[in-house]
Design a protein around this motif. Sequence first.
Motif, PDB file in Angstrom:
ATOM      1  N   ASP A   1       0.829  -1.197   0.000  1.00 21.33           N
ATOM      2  CA  ASP A   1       0.000   0.000   0.000  1.00 21.33           C
ATOM      3  C   ASP A   1       0.866   1.250   0.000  1.00 21.33           C
ATOM      4  O   ASP A   1       0.376   2.353  -0.200  1.00 21.33           O
ATOM      5  CB  ASP A   1      -0.904   0.027   1.243  1.00 21.33           C
ATOM      6  N   ASN A   2       2.141   1.059   0.263  1.00 15.78           N
ATOM      7  CA  ASN A   2       3.044   2.192   0.420  1.00 15.78           C
ATOM      8  C   ASN A   2       3.927   2.408  -0.801  1.00 15.78           C
ATOM      9  O   ASN A   2       5.017   2.967  -0.688  1.00 15.78           O
ATOM     10  CB  ASN A   2       3.915   1.983   1.666  1.00 15.78           C
ATOM     11  N   ILE A   3       3.468   1.954  -1.964  1.00 11.99           N
ATOM     12  CA  ILE A   3       4.266   2.074  -3.184  1.00 11.99           C
ATOM     13  C   ILE A   3       4.663   3.519  -3.456  1.00 11.99           C
ATOM     14  O   ILE A   3       5.816   3.817  -3.782  1.00 11.99           O
ATOM     15  CB  ILE A   3       3.490   1.512  -4.398  1.00 11.99           C
ATOM     16  N   GLU A   4       3.718   4.442  -3.321  1.00 16.99           N
ATOM     17  CA  GLU A   4       4.008   5.850  -3.618  1.00 16.99           C
ATOM     18  C   GLU A   4       5.075   6.391  -2.668  1.00 16.99           C
ATOM     19  O   GLU A   4       6.005   7.097  -3.087  1.00 16.99           O
ATOM     20  CB  GLU A   4       2.738   6.690  -3.514  1.00 16.99           C
ATOM     21  N   LEU A   5       4.961   6.046  -1.381  1.00 21.08           N
ATOM     22  CA  LEU A   5       5.938   6.483  -0.391  1.00 21.08           C
ATOM     23  C   LEU A   5       7.307   5.870  -0.676  1.00 21.08           C
ATOM     24  O   LEU A   5       8.339   6.547  -0.606  1.00 21.08           O
ATOM     25  CB  LEU A   5       5.453   6.096   1.005  1.00 21.08           C
TER      26      LEU A   5
ATOM     27  N   VAL B   1       8.718  -0.316   2.737  1.00 25.84           N
ATOM     28  CA  VAL B   1       8.058   0.314   3.874  1.00 25.84           C
ATOM     29  C   VAL B   1       7.009  -0.636   4.433  1.00 25.84           C
ATOM     30  O   VAL B   1       6.010  -0.942   3.776  1.00 25.84           O
ATOM     31  CB  VAL B   1       7.408   1.651   3.462  1.00 25.84           C
ATOM     32  N   ALA B   2       7.245  -1.100   5.649  1.00 27.87           N
ATOM     33  CA  ALA B   2       6.303  -2.008   6.309  1.00 27.87           C
ATOM     34  C   ALA B   2       5.146  -1.209   6.883  1.00 27.87           C
ATOM     35  O   ALA B   2       5.344  -0.137   7.458  1.00 27.87           O
ATOM     36  CB  ALA B   2       7.007  -2.773   7.421  1.00 27.87           C
ATOM     37  N   LYS B   3       3.949  -1.709   6.736  1.00 29.98           N
ATOM     38  CA  LYS B   3       2.780  -1.063   7.329  1.00 29.98           C
ATOM     39  C   LYS B   3       2.841  -1.281   8.833  1.00 29.98           C
ATOM     40  O   LYS B   3       3.030  -2.402   9.299  1.00 29.98           O
ATOM     41  CB  LYS B   3       1.497  -1.659   6.744  1.00 29.98           C
ATOM     42  N   ASP B   4       2.692  -0.206   9.593  1.00 29.82           N
ATOM     43  CA  ASP B   4       2.891  -0.335  11.039  1.00 29.82           C
ATOM     44  C   ASP B   4       1.600  -0.363  11.837  1.00 29.82           C
ATOM     45  O   ASP B   4       1.614  -0.631  13.030  1.00 29.82           O
ATOM     46  CB  ASP B   4       3.798   0.771  11.563  1.00 29.82           C
ATOM     47  N   TYR B   5       0.479  -0.065  11.219  1.00 33.21           N
ATOM     48  CA  TYR B   5      -0.825  -0.136  11.894  1.00 33.21           C
ATOM     49  C   TYR B   5      -0.892   0.716  13.159  1.00 33.21           C
ATOM     50  O   TYR B   5      -1.765   0.534  14.001  1.00 33.21           O
ATOM     51  CB  TYR B   5      -1.182  -1.587  12.247  1.00 33.21           C
ATOM     52  N   GLY B   6       0.037   1.656  13.306  1.00 33.91           N
ATOM     53  CA  GLY B   6       0.026   2.554  14.454  1.00 33.91           C
ATOM     54  C   GLY B   6       0.401   1.900  15.768  1.00 33.91           C
ATOM     55  O   GLY B   6       0.223   2.476  16.826  1.00 33.91           O
TER      56      GLY B   6
ATOM     57  N   ASP C   1       9.453   1.444   8.627  1.00 33.25           N
ATOM     58  CA  ASP C   1       8.008   1.390   8.766  1.00 33.25           C
ATOM     59  C   ASP C   1       7.388   2.662   8.202  1.00 33.25           C
ATOM     60  O   ASP C   1       8.079   3.648   7.917  1.00 33.25           O
ATOM     61  CB  ASP C   1       7.611   1.226  10.234  1.00 33.25           C
ATOM     62  N   GLU C   2       6.082   2.649   8.068  1.00 35.76           N
ATOM     63  CA  GLU C   2       5.358   3.737   7.414  1.00 35.76           C
ATOM     64  C   GLU C   2       5.512   5.065   8.153  1.00 35.76           C
ATOM     65  O   GLU C   2       5.798   6.099   7.532  1.00 35.76           O
ATOM     66  CB  GLU C   2       3.879   3.355   7.307  1.00 35.76           C
TER      67      GLU C   2
END
Length: 312
Positions: free
Chosen positions: A57-61, A76-81, A299-300
């Motif tokens: 989901d973080n391709i743009e970043l 970039v790993a999704k960190d889910y906060g 991470d994100e």
Amino acid sequence: MNRNLYVKIAYWYHTLGMTQDEIAKRLSYTRQKVNHIINSLPDMGIVTLNIHGYERDNIELENRMEEEFHLREAIVAKDYGEQSTVIYKVANVAAQYLDETIQQGHVIGVSWGRTLAEVADQMSYKRRGSCRVIQLMGAQNIERPVEKCDEIARGIANRLDCPSYMLYAPVVVEHAETKRWLLQEKSIKASYEMMQECDIAVLGVGELTEKSTMCIRGHITKEDIRVLREQGFVADLAMNPIRGDGSYDNCPLTERLLNADMECLKKIDNTVLVATGEKKVEAIRAALRSGCINTLITDETTARSVVGGSDG
């Protein structure tokens, strides 16, 4: 079709890391026949091919980081906060990346730290017996032995079923003359020669403050920190101090360090930085600006902070 044999071939190839030539020799098959069997395994349902781990989901970043810092790849790993699990998550993604990237014959250099210790712990067991793992910096005196460079090197080597090589010297000495004498030792010279052969380096990044591990554990003094900060140094890669703009020349500490220097790191084909956390943002930026890093895994939340202030 001998399904049991095909399952065994899948195990040899995908789990043990045997080459097609090794499998062909073992079965007295041609390499072409083995290649055909391996390519047909997904159609038979014996092997399921997935894109593991990296939520894209973080391709743009990722793309923005690659362009701004001239990286080969940003992951970039999704960190889910969930800050409490972010190191585990980033280490998991880094472990999967290394599982897929490290090939037979590679020489892998490693530094130290909590995140890298977690990476080593999460790597899969792969048979990569012709690999070698080398520590890129001398010994560290820290309370948690698992985070030390030599233990991380051993941990990754155990996962790859290959040898590890130690740099039997302190990472920082008090006098430059001590370093010159140590570099004449046969075992230390051999370690330095192997560093030059690295195909992959796996690094963390440290922040240069009085609260940093290297200062708390006495590797460098508060006076060292003060002098380095006055000269613009804000971070370290494998103990090499770096300024905020990525430069590292004329560092007063360099002549006392026993480690792979920045020029050595720059020559490595794929230097991978694994780092996370708000307190690491300035250090990550400095590392990325140094020109030593090819691949970043973070991470994100950290990634957004890094690019958010990349012009500063």
